[in-house]
Scaffold this motif. Structure first.
Motif, PDB file in Angstrom:
ATOM      1  N   SER A  63      -0.397  -8.731  -7.464  1.00 55.44           N
ATOM      2  CA  SER A  63       0.184  -8.758  -8.810  1.00 55.44           C
ATOM      3  C   SER A  63      -0.785  -8.152  -9.807  1.00 55.44           C
ATOM      4  O   SER A  63      -0.404  -7.330 -10.649  1.00 55.44           O
ATOM      5  N   ALA A  64      -2.055  -8.573  -9.699  1.00 56.42           N
ATOM      6  CA  ALA A  64      -3.052  -8.073 -10.636  1.00 56.42           C
ATOM      7  C   ALA A  64      -3.155  -6.559 -10.544  1.00 56.42           C
ATOM      8  O   ALA A  64      -3.260  -5.871 -11.565  1.00 56.42           O
ATOM      9  N   GLY A  65      -3.082  -6.038  -9.304  1.00 56.85           N
ATOM     10  CA  GLY A  65      -3.149  -4.594  -9.137  1.00 56.85           C
ATOM     11  C   GLY A  65      -1.999  -3.898  -9.842  1.00 56.85           C
ATOM     12  O   GLY A  65      -2.182  -2.872 -10.509  1.00 56.85           O
ATOM     13  N   ALA A  66      -0.788  -4.458  -9.694  1.00 58.53           N
ATOM     14  CA  ALA A  66       0.368  -3.864 -10.368  1.00 58.53           C
ATOM     15  C   ALA A  66       0.184  -3.909 -11.874  1.00 58.53           C
ATOM     16  O   ALA A  66       0.473  -2.935 -12.590  1.00 58.53           O
ATOM     17  N   ILE A  67      -0.313  -5.048 -12.377  1.00 62.29           N
ATOM     18  CA  ILE A  67      -0.491  -5.192 -13.824  1.00 62.29           C
ATOM     19  C   ILE A  67      -1.547  -4.210 -14.331  1.00 62.29           C
ATOM     20  O   ILE A  67      -1.345  -3.513 -15.333  1.00 62.29           O
ATOM     21  N   VAL A  68      -2.662  -4.143 -13.609  1.00 61.08           N
ATOM     22  CA  VAL A  68      -3.738  -3.255 -14.051  1.00 61.08           C
ATOM     23  C   VAL A  68      -3.256  -1.816 -14.069  1.00 61.08           C
ATOM     24  O   VAL A  68      -3.521  -1.064 -15.002  1.00 61.08           O
ATOM     25  N   ASN A 124       7.802  -1.410  -6.754  1.00 64.38           N
ATOM     26  CA  ASN A 124       7.486  -1.710  -5.359  1.00 64.38           C
ATOM     27  C   ASN A 124       6.360  -2.719  -5.262  1.00 64.38           C
ATOM     28  O   ASN A 124       6.418  -3.673  -4.493  1.00 64.38           O
ATOM     29  N   LEU A 125       5.323  -2.467  -6.075  1.00 63.33           N
ATOM     30  CA  LEU A 125       4.152  -3.339  -6.016  1.00 63.33           C
ATOM     31  C   LEU A 125       4.527  -4.739  -6.446  1.00 63.33           C
ATOM     32  O   LEU A 125       4.138  -5.730  -5.823  1.00 63.33           O
ATOM     33  N   GLU A 126       5.298  -4.824  -7.536  1.00 60.00           N
ATOM     34  CA  GLU A 126       5.652  -6.142  -8.043  1.00 60.00           C
ATOM     35  C   GLU A 126       6.477  -6.920  -7.023  1.00 60.00           C
ATOM     36  O   GLU A 126       6.263  -8.114  -6.813  1.00 60.00           O
ATOM     37  N   VAL A 127       7.442  -6.229  -6.413  1.00 62.28           N
ATOM     38  CA  VAL A 127       8.332  -6.930  -5.484  1.00 62.28           C
ATOM     39  C   VAL A 127       7.547  -7.481  -4.297  1.00 62.28           C
ATOM     40  O   VAL A 127       7.682  -8.657  -3.936  1.00 62.28           O
ATOM     41  N   THR A 128       6.690  -6.645  -3.689  1.00 63.79           N
ATOM     42  CA  THR A 128       5.952  -7.138  -2.528  1.00 63.79           C
ATOM     43  C   THR A 128       5.053  -8.307  -2.908  1.00 63.79           C
ATOM     44  O   THR A 128       4.963  -9.296  -2.179  1.00 63.79           O
ATOM     45  N   ALA A 129       4.398  -8.209  -4.063  1.00 60.32           N
ATOM     46  CA  ALA A 129       3.530  -9.304  -4.494  1.00 60.32           C
ATOM     47  C   ALA A 129       4.350 -10.575  -4.668  1.00 60.32           C
ATOM     48  O   ALA A 129       3.943 -11.663  -4.242  1.00 60.32           O
ATOM     49  N   PHE A 130       5.513 -10.428  -5.296  1.00 65.93           N
ATOM     50  CA  PHE A 130       6.329 -11.605  -5.561  1.00 65.93           C
ATOM     51  C   PHE A 130       6.810 -12.246  -4.265  1.00 65.93           C
ATOM     52  O   PHE A 130       6.787 -13.471  -4.115  1.00 65.93           O
ATOM     53  N   VAL A 131       7.247 -11.406  -3.330  1.00 59.92           N
ATOM     54  CA  VAL A 131       7.767 -11.959  -2.073  1.00 59.92           C
ATOM     55  C   VAL A 131       6.697 -12.765  -1.352  1.00 59.92           C
ATOM     56  O   VAL A 131       6.941 -13.882  -0.879  1.00 59.92           O
ATOM     57  N   LEU A 132       5.475 -12.231  -1.307  1.00 59.52           N
ATOM     58  CA  LEU A 132       4.403 -12.949  -0.624  1.00 59.52           C
ATOM     59  C   LEU A 132       4.093 -14.263  -1.346  1.00 59.52           C
ATOM     60  O   LEU A 132       3.928 -15.319  -0.721  1.00 59.52           O
ATOM     61  N   ALA A 133       4.038 -14.213  -2.677  1.00 59.63           N
ATOM     62  CA  ALA A 133       3.750 -15.426  -3.444  1.00 59.63           C
ATOM     63  C   ALA A 133       4.849 -16.465  -3.235  1.00 59.63           C
ATOM     64  O   ALA A 133       4.578 -17.663  -3.101  1.00 59.63           O
ATOM     65  N   ALA A 179       0.822  -1.212   0.000  1.00 62.36           N
ATOM     66  CA  ALA A 179       0.000   0.000   0.000  1.00 62.36           C
ATOM     67  C   ALA A 179       0.852   1.255   0.000  1.00 62.36           C
ATOM     68  O   ALA A 179       0.466   2.275  -0.579  1.00 62.36           O
ATOM     69  N   VAL A 180       2.030   1.193   0.628  1.00 62.04           N
ATOM     70  CA  VAL A 180       2.897   2.368   0.635  1.00 62.04           C
ATOM     71  C   VAL A 180       3.235   2.742  -0.803  1.00 62.04           C
ATOM     72  O   VAL A 180       3.138   3.902  -1.213  1.00 62.04           O
ATOM     73  N   GLY A 181       3.602   1.734  -1.598  1.00 69.70           N
ATOM     74  CA  GLY A 181       3.899   2.013  -2.991  1.00 69.70           C
ATOM     75  C   GLY A 181       2.661   2.385  -3.782  1.00 69.70           C
ATOM     76  O   GLY A 181       2.689   3.245  -4.654  1.00 69.70           O
ATOM     77  N   TYR A 182       1.546   1.762  -3.433  1.00 70.56           N
ATOM     78  CA  TYR A 182       0.318   1.950  -4.210  1.00 70.56           C
ATOM     79  C   TYR A 182      -0.186   3.380  -4.113  1.00 70.56           C
ATOM     80  O   TYR A 182      -0.650   3.954  -5.083  1.00 70.56           O
ATOM     81  N   PHE A 183      -0.087   3.954  -2.921  1.00 69.18           N
ATOM     82  CA  PHE A 183      -0.684   5.275  -2.732  1.00 69.18           C
ATOM     83  C   PHE A 183       0.289   6.417  -2.973  1.00 69.18           C
ATOM     84  O   PHE A 183      -0.110   7.568  -2.938  1.00 69.18           O
ATOM     85  N   THR A 184       1.585   6.104  -3.196  1.00 72.93           N
ATOM     86  CA  THR A 184       2.486   7.230  -3.427  1.00 72.93           C
ATOM     87  C   THR A 184       2.281   7.816  -4.814  1.00 72.93           C
ATOM     88  O   THR A 184       2.433   9.011  -5.018  1.00 72.93           O
ATOM     89  N   SER A 185       1.942   6.971  -5.791  1.00 69.13           N
ATOM     90  CA  SER A 185       1.692   7.549  -7.104  1.00 69.13           C
ATOM     91  C   SER A 185       0.271   8.085  -7.124  1.00 69.13           C
ATOM     92  O   SER A 185      -0.626   7.555  -6.475  1.00 69.13           O
TER      93      SER A 185
END
Lengths: 101, 348, 92, 503
Positions: D360-365, D462-471, D98-104
């Motif tokens: 991941s989907a959020g980053a892609i979208v 940022n979004l991709e990395v966090t998604a990947f780490v959790l997966a 979310a930190v990465g998601y809301f900065t942009s």
């Protein structure tokens, strides 16, 4: 003495109930909103007034008598204001007063 | 005997009224029926010997909720006025609405319910009702009497009124979380961004002085009554919720009558006011851990004082929450004239 | 005396039930609103009678709160809910 | 246990509550830092609680110093800690995301939002309340207190859905709110019946007093109905696809990953700790059947979707079925613990995998500006990490080793074979095959190589990395089976089975 107070209180409460009945009948029978407001304020002022008077006679302490009186005054003030506001709004909203033909 | 008759009338009236509230399509009528319903519910609580709940219901159910719903209906009417020409279907709906309306400006519920939907809903609801009735009738004598336990421990709770003891001592954790719900409700409403959804405009131009007179008269009385209810809560029905509801109603009146500008002047002030009840409750609850080792376990000597402090701040926050829910819009940083002109622009 | 008060309270409750007809019929929103106003007053009277009949002084406080907040819904109705159809009917 | 030792228990509840209050007051600048700090604090406290429970057994904590039936207790056994751990891991990952998601300053579909700052502030308040309610729910030992946590959970979750300011998000958020309120009210009615019949609210006391009768049967029915609605068990899943797919992606991840698991946990807790395994075998069979139907129906619908986030939402409908299968398998027979722990393990691995997939989907979208499955060609080239994260999560959903999904399915399948209900095993395996199909619906086009010129895309690293780490974490969850199953044994309602059967 107590029984005289009791009878008086009972009579006052009953008179109050009568005015509530009158208010309700007026609400149902009167032809338009302005006339019904008139009926409504009878119940507000007089009906509740008599009930309150009857209850004050039976109130145990001065404090509770004062509280009951305050309630009546509050209803009086807000009832009058509400009636005024509704009437003004109805008039502005284009509801024509009923005229007897 | 007579009291039985009174209860019978109430018991008949409540489901009847509830049914009418739900089936009425005219939204004004539904809301006003709901106000009457709230009044009867308050009377029922009075008859059930639960004056605490009757107090809360009289303030919130019969008073504030009705005002909130009316505000919403006004907002809906304002919305419906503007474009409804997107498709043929919506025009059809609009025409049907015109046909149903008994008077101009009355919003009508547009959802059509086919008979099979009603049937499909009626059957399980009836079954549920029967099951509930059966369950309640078959209640055994409970093995545990919590009410007895609560009154046995009243001495140690710091207050003399059972309801207050349960709310702020025995089950204070529940109350703490519920105060969180109130704070959360405001944030959730703000997140909807309803800033520009307001109720309808004033239906009167004259008559405001009379209203202002009433509000000026009621303001000191409501403050006194709120304080009285708060103070009384330690030993008789009353407390922070009831006091907060009365003061919240005062806030709504002040906002409505225009004596206080809607987004209560300063954004951060409002935020602090909304959060202070929860923050103080949480802070005291956590701080006492140092003394007693457990969350919300007040030290015996200062229990009464701590409860009163918590209730005082809760009252402030509850009142502000109710008023803020009425205003709906989050406070903005750049205040005043701009907000006002926006509103004006919408109305014209 | 408690029986009489209880009887009058029941009578007032029946009054409310009859008054519901006006809410259902309308015909205009102000009609319905003022009926709700009457219900509030009747509720105050019922609560006061019950407080005396059942010796539950706390119900007087309930009546007080009801009396205080009775006008809030009406004020909201007049200021926020009911539109002036002649003024904003043809906006835009 | 020392003073600090037992007080660790309140930290996962009090800390996010305090942060929520602070986040409301401080500006949007500092809210993310507060959130990250809280996330690490919660991770730390959950680790401490977990170690204590592993070493010393279950913990009971008296709030306000009042004993059980009168006051409210917190209670941590293996199951509660397991769920706390799941929430802490997924929650920390979503916080970082979310930190990465809301900065942009862009919303989901790439438009520049006017006031993303305000949304960010609201997000942190809502999310911290949500986290506190989840932890509070897992730790609560009181039927009414559970209702209060449900209320906070539903309200904050609905608020999160409506943070996306599109009409569709608003309407599906409102529908979600009504559904969740309805579910909570059904639960509350059930609790009222229990209180009327048994006179207590403390779960342990209720469990001792439980008897089969009109009131308790009705209570069981109401509570089960309410929680099945909130979890989205087929056919009560109607609200889910819209709510999950229209929300902003961090909210979708939280809803699909954690919120649904909480109502499932509540059902599990009451079913086995209070209602004695469902007051007989019949009700469990009904839930198991519905679960099996959900597995097939959700997966078939997921295969037929044309949009990425809707596909994931229907996949959740299917995956929730696996959780409910355990109700028809978990009995006092020797396979009871396997079935129970298999379902719970599935909750954990699905929470991690589905949250990661939504992230991941959020980053892609955000990067490509749409979530249309037919136009995903070449996404694998541009965003390898996001697609890899999605794929790892997908493998977990299929239940292949060494994922957590494998452990869960292994336990459930072996329980169903042992109990002689082989048809459940068939459905479980078929669900895995269907999962492979719908995961490939996205991976197929995404991995096609296409020629594209350099296009300016918003930064989503940022979004991709966090998604990947959790997966990645969920992918190797099977390797942690031994300690996690040991944790689940502590205070399990199937303790008697464990003594008889082989561990």
């Amino acid at each position: 003495m107590a029984s005289v107070l009791g009878w008086a209180s009972a009579a006052l409460v009953l008179v109050g109930a009568f005015f509530f009945l009158a208010g309700t009948v007026g609400l149902l029978r009167f032809p338009d909103v302005y006339n019904r407001l008139h009926a409504l304020t009878k119940a507000d002022n007089v009906g509740l007034g008599f009930v309150v008077l009857g209850l004050i006679l039976q109130a145990g302490s001065l404090l509770s008598a004062f509280k009951i009186l305050l309630i009546w005054l509050l209803v009086l003030a807000s009832g009058a204001t509400a009636a005024h506001l509704v009437a003004t709004a109805a008039l502005r909203g284009g509801i024509k007063p009923w005229k007897h033909r | 005997m007579l009291s039985l008759f009174f209860d019978a009338v109430l018991a008949l009236a409540l489901p009847l009224l509830a049914w009418r509230v739900l089936t009425t399509r005219d939204l004004y009528r539904a809301v006003i029926l709901f106000i009457a319903f709230g009044l009867l519910v308050a009377l029922s609580w009075a008859r059930l010997d639960a004056p605490d709940i009757a107090l809360a219901e009289a303030a919130i159910g019969a008073g504030l909720t009705g005002a909130l719903f009316l505000n919403t209906v006004g907002g809906l009417v304002g919305r419906k006025r503007s474009p409804s020409r997107e498709s043929d279907e919506s025009r059809e709906v609009a025409e049907r609405r015109e046909a149903i309306q008994s008077s101009p400006g009355e919003p009508v519920d547009e959802v059509m319910r086919p008979w099979w939907v009603r049937l499909a809903l009626t059957v399980p609801i009836l079954a549920l009702g029967l099951a509930l009735g059966w369950a309640v009738v078959s209640f055994p004598e409970p093995a545990i009497d919590l009410a007895q336990q609560a009154s046995d421990n009243l001495e140690a709770s710091g207050v003399d009124h059972g309801v207050t003891a349960v709310l702020l001592n025995f089950r204070s954790y529940d109350t703490l979380l519920e105060i969180g719900v109130l704070l959360l409700a405001v944030v959730a409403v703000w997140s909807l961004d309803l800033g520009r959804v307001r109720g309808g405009q004033a239906a009167l131009s004259k008559g405001l002085p009379v209203l202002h007179g009433l509000v000026r008269l009621l303001t000191p009385i409501m403050i006194i009554v709120g304080g009285y209810l708060l103070w009384a809560g330690a030993k008789q029905p009353g407390g922070a919720f009831q006091a907060g509801a009365v003061l919240g109603a005062l806030g709504v009146l002040l906002v409505l009558s225009g004596l206080v500008r809607p987004p209560l002047s300063d954004g951060s002030g409002l935020r602090i006011g909304l959060a202070v009840g929860f923050a103080v409750f949480l802070g005291i609850g956590t701080a006492v851990m140092l003394a007693t080792g457990e969350l919300l376990n007040y030290p015996p000597a200062s229990t009464y004082g701590l409860i009163i402090i918590i209730e005082l701040f809760l009252t402030v926050s509850i009142a502000l929450t109710l008023a803020a829910l009425f205003v709906t819009a989050p406070p903005r940083k750049e205040q005043g004239s701009k907000e006002h002109s926006e509103e004006k622009g919408e109305e014209s | 005396m408690p029986e009489l008060y209880l009887g009058v309270a029941t009578f007032l409750l029946l009054n409310i039930m009859v008054g519901l007809i006006r809410i259902l019929r309308g015909p205009t929103p102000p009609d319905r609103m003022l009926t709700a106003q009457l219900f509030g007053t009747t509720g105050v009277a019922i609560l006061l009678l019950l407080a005396s009949a059942l010796s539950l002084p706390a119900l007087t406080d309930v009546a007080l709160v009801l009396a205080l907040l009775g006008a809030v819904a009406t004020v909201a109705f007049v200021l926020r809910a009911w539109h002036k159809p002649d003024l904003d009917g043809e906006e835009e | 246990m020392g003073l600090i030792g037992s007080n660790w228990l309140v930290v996962p509840i009090v800390l996010p509550l305090a942060t929520a209050t602070l986040a409301m007051l401080v500006g949007r600048r500092s809210a993310p830092y507060l959130g990250l700090l809280t996330a690490s604090g919660i991770l730390l406290s959950v680790a401490a609680i977990g170690l204590t429970v592993l070493e010393e057994g279950t913990i009971r904590y008296q709030l306000g110093g009042w004993e059980a039936p009168l006051g409210i207790n917190l209670y941590a056994d293996g199951l509660a800690v397991f769920m706390l751990l799941m929430t802490a891991i997924v929650g920390a990952a979503v916080s970082a995301y979310a930190v990465g998601y809301f900065t942009s300053r862009q919303d989901e579909s790439g438009r520049v939002a006017g006031d993303s700052g305000d949304r960010s502030g609201s997000f942190w308040v809502l999310w911290m309340f949500l986290w506190a309610s989840l932890n509070g729910l897992f730790l609560s030992a009181d039927a009414f207190n559970l209702y209060v946590t449900l209320e906070i959970m539903g309200l904050s979750a609905a608020g999160l859905v409506t943070l996306e300011r599109r009409q569709s998000a608003l309407s599906s958020g409102m529908r979600y709110l009504f559904v969740t309120l309805l579910g909570s009210l059904a639960y509350l009615m059930g609790v009222a019946l229990l209180y009327g019949a048994l006179g207590a609210l403390d779960l342990a006391t209720l469990g001792e007093l439980m008897y089969p009768g009109a009131a308790t049967w009705s209570a069981l029915a109401l509570i089960t109905l309410g929680m099945a609605l909130k979890t989205g068990l087929f056919p009560l899943h109607f609200w889910m696809p819209a709510a999950y797919s229209n929300a902003i992606s961090p909210a979708s991840a939280l809803l699909a990953g954690l919120v649904g698991k909480a109502s499932f946990y509540l059902l599990l807790r009451l079913w086995f700790d209070v209602f004695d395994g469902g007051l007989g075998p019949g009700p469990g069979q009904v839930l198991g059947l519905l679960g099996a139907a959900a597995i097939v129906w959700g997966a078939v619908m997921a295969v037929r979707q044309r949009r990425l986030k809707r596909l994931l939402a229907y996949s959740s409908v299917s995956q929730i079925g696996y959780l409910f299968v355990l109700f028809s398998l978990a009995t006092t027979a020797s396979w009871g613990f396997d079935a129970w722990s298999g379902g719970v393990y599935h909750a954990f691995s699905h929470a991690c995998a589905k949250a990661a997939m939504f992230m991941s989907a959020g980053a892609i979208v955000r990067s490509v500006g749409h979530d249309d499955l037919d136009r995903m060609q070449g996404v694998g080239q541009q965003m390898p990490l996001a697609v890899a994260g999605f794929a790892l999560g997908g493998v977990t959903l299929m239940g292949l080793p060494p994922t957590g999904g494998f452990t869960a399915k292994w336990l459930l399948v072996s329980a169903s074979l042992e109990s002689g209900q082989w048809w459940i095993a068939v459905v479980l395996l078929a669900g895995g095959v269907l999962a492979a199909l719908y995961v490939l619906r996205f991976l197929n086009p995404a991995l096609i190589q296409v020629k594209v010129g350099p296009v300016a895309r918003p930064a989503t690293q940022n979004l991709e990395v966090t998604a990947f780490v959790l997966a990645f974490g969920s992918f190797f969850l099977a390797l942690l089976s031994a300690p996690l199953l040991a944790l689940l044994r502590i205070g399990t309602p199937f303790a008697s089975v464990l003594l008889v059967g082989t561990p």
